[in-house]
Design an enzyme around this catalytic site. Sequence first.
Site, PDB file in Angstrom:
ATOM      1  N   HIS A  93      36.350  37.965  42.439  1.00 16.38           N
ATOM      2  CA  HIS A  93      37.060  38.443  41.244  1.00 16.38           C
ATOM      3  C   HIS A  93      37.965  39.633  41.595  1.00 16.38           C
ATOM      4  O   HIS A  93      38.269  40.474  40.745  1.00 16.38           O
ATOM      5  CB  HIS A  93      36.085  38.842  40.134  1.00 16.38           C
ATOM      6  CG  HIS A  93      35.076  37.790  39.824  1.00 16.38           C
ATOM      7  ND1 HIS A  93      35.355  36.699  39.026  1.00 16.38           N
ATOM      8  CD2 HIS A  93      33.793  37.650  40.237  1.00 16.38           C
ATOM      9  CE1 HIS A  93      34.291  35.939  38.942  1.00 16.38           C
ATOM     10  NE2 HIS A  93      33.319  36.481  39.676  1.00 16.38           N
ATOM     11  N   SER A 119      64.379  42.297  54.593  1.00 15.53           N
ATOM     12  CA  SER A 119      64.994  42.486  53.284  1.00 15.53           C
ATOM     13  C   SER A 119      66.430  42.935  53.479  1.00 15.53           C
ATOM     14  O   SER A 119      66.728  43.701  54.390  1.00 15.53           O
ATOM     15  CB  SER A 119      64.226  43.545  52.482  1.00 15.53           C
ATOM     16  OG  SER A 119      64.965  43.947  51.346  1.00 15.53           O
TER      17      SER A 119
END
Length: 547
Positions: free
Chosen positions: A250, A374
């Site tokens: 979780h 990038s």
Amino acid sequence: MEFAAPCSRALNGGRPCGLAVATPIQREVVKSRSPLGASFRVPPTSAASRKNRAVKAVLKDHTVSVDKAGKMSSQSSCDFELSSLTALSPLDGRYWSKVKDLAPYMSEYGLIYFRVLVEIKWLLKLSQIPELTEVPSFSEEAETFLQGLIDGFNLDDALEIKNIERVTNHDVKAVEYFLKQKCQSHPEIAQVLEFFHFACTSEDINNLAHALMLKESLKNVMFPVMDKLIRAICTMAKDNAHISMLSRTHGQPASPTTLGKEMAVFAVRLSRERKEIHQVEIMGKFAGAVGNYNAHLAAYPHINWPHIAEEFVKSLGLSFNPYVTQIETHDYMAKLFHTLIQFNNILIDFDRDVWGYISLGYFKQITKAGEIGSSTMPHKVNPIDFENSEGNLGKANGGLSHLSMKLPISRWQRDLTDSTVLRNMGEGLGHSLLAYKSALQGMGKLQVNEARLSEDLNHSWEVLAEPIQTVMRRFGVPEPYEKLKELTRGRAVSQESITEFIEGLELPEEAKINLMKLTPHTYIGAAAELAMNVDIAVNLLNGLEIF
């Protein structure tokens, strides 16, 4: 039965031949080796030609030009010439170098090649039926001639068939006419030309051709890359078997594991699906227009045609489907594509997990000089290979899902909807192959960051609540879970607070000592052993040693 890969010697005048997905028409040498060593080649163009294509796209009668403002103008809506820049599918352009090994099998060329093979093999089978006196046994020389048409089949032959199809408007009939033309000069075979395509519907030829396309592409292209992928993950598992890692369930800290064991889980899962894919029976039919051998029995009522058909289909290395309509029912294809989807789903899970570990800093990525992560952030080293893999697996699964859901459905004894869909088998396999290679490329760049892994473990002493409360249960300490919950839930937990808690427990001294020896680094259970034994697990699943 072993088949050579469909081969070619040259293109007609250096022009593209109109191959389909996944068969990009690139001007470069393409080789895909089969066990028999035949190769598929597309000749290269000059550097000047490639440079020219980057500047302008050539049309049949006009050119598209780009003005100074960057606007494209044209005097005509004529089609672009097919090239890596104008191909609609990225498989046929940008990614061609990574998927070209599928071209000899899953392209239009491959389909035509296997149609030729089936037509010739059927004529040879007819010559072996004693009751069929109109087709006597061929001489060794005639058999060699016919086999030579298969072994020497090339792109010029495929183009000739496509030219015949322009007249017939029927692709399978064009193959029949091509073979009659090729054989009319041979005196022995010329006597039985009308037994090419004898009692066949087009789907008798097509379904076997499609089956062989799948069989050969899986064996020669897909399985080797799948196995390489599984082996690479197994290597990751063993190399990192003893590197402790904080689990997350979780998204929250959970009982520690090892990096290697988590990799081993994926290797075993993928191996299980790889075995399922291998076990799918690739099937074929050869029962005429509606599956009843109507024409066969009308011509030769005393021949056991179902037995002949079964022998023929099995001689091609396929399983025989005796209960069919005009088409083979495609149920095996649905099963095959569903299993491929599951293999791909597992790999998506792997890609996302590794992506997440990179985000956490558990892996560094080896950089390559000159590469840019990038366009605006110079520091970026993005996990692009795993993202590319995930994206292509999704694209593959979309196509494979449609194939598996559509192909088993056909109106009455047959409609034509399967025909156009089957031409896209190469797309699903092509995007899968691209994804497998992207994942492998990404794995090759990974470098474990043990310091970062250790840092997370050092800040997660609360994970020892599980073993402490379990030992407390063993020795009858009341409310062990509740006491650990009070100590750890939503609170900062340190080595000191854990030690103090253990010392205050009513436990045997030996049990206390063993608990105080535990750290988030050492509380890993059997994770290391599971990782180290991954090869055994994978080999047992496959029933053979692939390592």
